[in-house]
Design an enzyme around this catalytic site. Structure first.
Site, PDB file in Angstrom:
ATOM      1  CG  ASN A 148      47.966  64.931  56.045  1.00  0.00           C
ATOM      2  OD1 ASN A 148      48.763  65.086  55.118  1.00  0.00           O
ATOM      3  ND2 ASN A 148      48.297  65.093  57.311  1.00  0.00           N
ATOM      4  CG  HIS A 180      49.235  14.387  42.429  1.00  0.00           C
ATOM      5  ND1 HIS A 180      49.607  14.873  43.666  1.00  0.00           N
ATOM      6  CD2 HIS A 180      48.053  13.732  42.633  1.00  0.00           C
ATOM      7  CE1 HIS A 180      48.712  14.517  44.575  1.00  0.00           C
ATOM      8  NE2 HIS A 180      47.748  13.834  43.962  1.00  0.00           N
ATOM      9  CB  SER A 222      63.446  31.439  18.686  1.00  0.00           C
ATOM     10  OG  SER A 222      64.847  31.374  18.699  1.00  0.00           O
ATOM     11  CE  LYS A 231      61.193  27.368  21.291  1.00  0.00           C
ATOM     12  NZ  LYS A 231      62.356  27.801  22.058  1.00  0.00           N
ATOM     13  CG  ASN A 252      59.231  30.949  21.950  1.00  0.00           C
ATOM     14  OD1 ASN A 252      59.306  29.727  21.845  1.00  0.00           O
ATOM     15  ND2 ASN A 252      60.231  31.761  21.658  1.00  0.00           N
ATOM     16  CD  GLU A 286      56.961  31.618  27.864  1.00  0.00           C
ATOM     17  OE1 GLU A 286      57.328  30.451  27.734  1.00  0.00           O
ATOM     18  OE2 GLU A 286      57.512  32.564  27.262  1.00  0.00           O
TER      19      GLU A 286
HETATM   20  N1  ARG Z   1      52.042  63.572  48.149  1.00  0.00           N
HETATM   21  C1  ARG Z   1      51.500  63.267  49.418  1.00  0.00           C
HETATM   22  C2  ARG Z   1      51.058  61.813  49.460  1.00  0.00           C
HETATM   23  O1  ARG Z   1      50.931  61.237  48.453  1.00  0.00           O
HETATM   24  C3  ARG Z   1      50.338  64.158  49.717  1.00  0.00           C
HETATM   25  C4  ARG Z   1      50.077  64.374  51.174  1.00  0.00           C
HETATM   26  C5  ARG Z   1      51.110  65.248  51.736  1.00  0.00           C
HETATM   27  N2  ARG Z   1      50.870  65.553  53.101  1.00  0.00           N
HETATM   28  C6  ARG Z   1      51.797  66.071  53.863  1.00  0.00           C
HETATM   29  N3  ARG Z   1      51.494  66.314  55.077  1.00  0.00           N
HETATM   30  N4  ARG Z   1      53.003  66.299  53.414  1.00  0.00           N
HETATM   31  O2  ARG Z   1      50.845  61.237  50.475  1.00  0.00           O
END
Ligand code: ARG
Length: 458
Positions: free
Chosen positions: A110, A156, A277, A283, A285, A290
Site C-alpha cells: 500500500n 458568437h 478521403s 478532400k 481532411n 480533429e
Molecule cells: N496493484 C495494487 C494497486 O495498484 C498494489 C497494492 C496492492 N495492495 C493490496 N493490499 N492488495 O493498487
C-alpha cells in the site's frame, strides 16, 4: 508466485487472477518500484533489520534490475505476476536468494504503490512540462511570423473586430503558460513521500522517514499514514491539469479547423498532418486537429472516472485504488501526444494573408470605430451606437462595406460625419488604437512576442 498465500488453501480462479492482476499496466512503474526499493533497503539497514553487507548485495541486485527493465520495460507486462511489486520481489529473490525476502520487512504494497506512483508522476511531469514549453515555442514562432497578419476576430462566431494571427497564437501561448504553472503547482503539492506508512498504521520499525523521503527526491515525508496510503489527490490533480490543457488544445484545434474550412480558407494545413478521403479525391481532411479535439473527451473521461472512483471510498487502502493507473497513464500519454501533434501542425502551417485580410474587412467589423468616431464629434456613445446600427443597415442594403459609402450617404443618416471618417475606418487605424497592454496594436503584439521569447528562452 504470489506474495501471499499462507492463509489460502485453494488456488485463485484463473478468471479472478486475470481480473485482479495489474502487471499488464503497472509494469510501467518498474523503475520507480526499484528506486523505492533501494531507498527502503537503506532505511531498514539503518535500523538494523539487514546488515550493511546485505544492503550492499540488495543494492547491486536492484541496480542490475534497473538496467534490465530500462532495456525493455514492456517485456515485463506479460510475465504473469500479480503486480509490479510481486515481479520485482520475485526477480530479486532469483538474484540474491532468501535475502530478497527480507526487503519487504516493515513495508506494505500500500505504501509501496503510493510511492511508486508518485515517483512515476514526477518523472512524467518533467516530460510534460517540456512538451508544453515546446508547443509554446511553436506558437511564439508562428506569432512572430504572422504578427501583423490581419484576421477577423470573432464573438458568437460572428466577425466582431479584426485581430492578427500573431495575437491569436499568443492567446494560446498564454493558456499553455497557465497549464505549465498549474502542472508545476500540482507537482509541488504531491512532493511528499508516503513510504514508511506501511499498510495503513505506519511501519513498525523506527526508520527515519524524512531521510528516506529526501533520498527519494521528495521535499519531506507525509504526516499521516492513513492519508498516505489512500491519497490519490495527485492523480486527480494531474488528470485535472491534463483535462484543462486538453480543453485548450481542443479549442486551438477547433479554431484551426474553422480557419481551414472551405468557407473560411484562412489557412492551409500541410500534407504531413492531413489525410485524404477514400471516396472523394478532392478532400484534404484536418485529421490531426480533429483527433486532438476528439481525444480531449477521453482525458476528461479519465478525470471524471477517477473522481467517481475515489468518491465515498472509506479509509484507508481499497483495491478500487488500483483503478487509478490506466486512466492516468492513458490521459498523460494522450496529453503528451496531442501537445506534440499540435506543435507539428504549426510547423508548416500557411496563413493566406490576402484571404484573412479580405474577411477581416467584411462583416462590418469596423462599426465600433465609427461609433467611437461619432463620440469624438460630441455624440454620446449610446446614441452613436444606435446611429451606426442604422448606417450598417443602410450599407447592407447597398451591399457596401462602411468605408465604401460616400460622404453623402453617411450624412443622410448622420450629418455630423465629415471626410475624416475614412481614416478611422481603416484596419490599421483600428489596430493602432488598441494600444493598451494586451491589445492588438502592432507595438503591443511586438512586445508580447518579445516577452514570450524571453520567458521561454527562444
Ligand atoms: N496493484 C495494487 C494497486 O495498484 C498494489 C497494492 C496492492 N495492495 C493490496 N493490499 N492488495 O493498487
Amino acid at each position: 508466485m504470489a506474495l501471499w498465500g499462507g492463509r489460502f488453501t485453494q488456488e485463485a480462479d484463473i478468471r479472478f487472477k486475470k481480473f485482479n492482476d495489474s502487471l499488464v499496466f503497472d509494469y510501467r512503474m518498474a523503475r520507480q518500484d526499484l528506486e523505492g526499493s533501494k531507498g527502503w533497503a537503506d532505511a531498514i539497514c539503518s535500523v538494523g533489520i539487514i546488515t550493511e553487507d546485505e544492503n550492499k548485495r540488495l543494492q547491486v541486485a536492484l541496480d542490475e534490475l534497473i538496467a534490465e527493465v530500462d532495456q525493455d520495460p514492456h517485456s515485463i507486462a506479460g510475465a504473469g505476476f500479480e503486480d509490479i511489486h510481486s515481479y520485482v520481489e520475485s526477480r530479486l529473490i532469483d538474484k540474491v536468494g532468501d535475502l530478497g525476502k527480507k526487503l519487504h520487512t516493515g513495508r506494505s504494497r500500500n505504501d509501496q504503490v503510493a510511492t511508486d506512483l508518485k515517483l512515476w508522476c514526477r518523472a512524467q511531469v518533467a516530460v510534460l512540462l517540456q512538451s508544453i514549453r515546446n508547443f509554446q515555442k511553436s506558437l511564439v514562432k508562428v506569432a512572430d511570423q504572422y504578427q501583423g497578419t490581419v484576421i477577423p476576430g470573432y464573438t458568437h462566431l460572428q466577425r466582431a473586430q479584426p485581430v492578427t494571427f500573431g495575437h491569436w497564437a499568443l492567446a494560446y501561448a498564454e493558456m499553455l503558460d497557465r497549464d505549465y504553472i498549474r502542472l508545476k503547482n500540482a507537482n509541488d503539492l504531491m512532493n511528499r513521500c508516503p513510504l514508511g506508512s506501511a499498510a495503513l498504521a505506519g511501519t513498525a520499525y523506527p526508520v527515519d522517514r524524512e531521510k528516506l523521503a529526501r533520498a527519494l527526491g521528495f521535499d519531506e515525508a507525509t504526516r499521516n499514514s492513513l492519508d498516505s496510503v489512500s491519497d490519490r489527490d495527485h492523480v486527480l490533480e494531474l488528470l485535472n491539469c491534463a483535462s484543462i490543457s486538453m480543453i485548450h488544445l481542443s479549442r486551438f484545434a477547433e479554431d484551426l479547423i474553422i480557419y481551414n474550412s472551405g468557407e473560411a480558407g484562412f489557412v492551409e494545413l500541410s500534407d504531413r498532418v492531413t489525410s485524404g478521403s477514400s471516396l472523394m479525391p478532392q478532400k484534404k481532411n484536418p485529421d490531426a486537429l480533429e483527433l486532438i479535439r476528439g481525444k480531449s473527451g477521453r482525458v476528461i473521461g479519465a478525470l471524471t472516472g477517477m473522481l467517481v472512483t475515489v468518491k465515498a471510498l472509506p479509509l484507508a487502502y481499497n483495491k478500487d485504488l488500483q483503478e487509478d493507473k490506466e486512466g492516468l497513464f492513458d490521459a498523460l500519454d494522450t496529453w503528451h501526444d496531442c501537445l506534440d501533434m499540435a506543435s507539428l501542425v504549426l510547423e508548416d502551417l500557411k496563413v493566406r494573408e490576402d484571404v484573412t485580410l479580405q474577411a477581416a474587412k467584411g462583416g462590418y467589423s469596423n462599426a465600433t470605430e465609427l461609433a467611437d468616431y461619432l463620440v469624438t464629434k460630441g455624440i454620446p456613445f449610446r446614441e452613436a451606437h444606435h446611429i451606426v446600427g442604422e448606417i450598417v443597415v443602410y450599407a447592407i442594403k447597398e451591399q457596401q462595406p462602411l468605408e465604401k459609402l460616400t460622404l453623402e450617404q453617411f450624412r443622410s443618416v448622420c450629418p455630423k460625419i465629415d471626410g475624416d471618417v475614412y481614416a478611422c475606418l481603416e484596419i490599421s487605424a483600428l489596430l493602432d488604437k488598441r494600444c493598451a497592454k494586451g491589445g492588438v496594436a502592432p507595438a503591443q503584439i511586438a512586445s508580447a512576442v518579445e516577452y514570450m521569447k524571453k520567458h521561454l528562452d527562444c
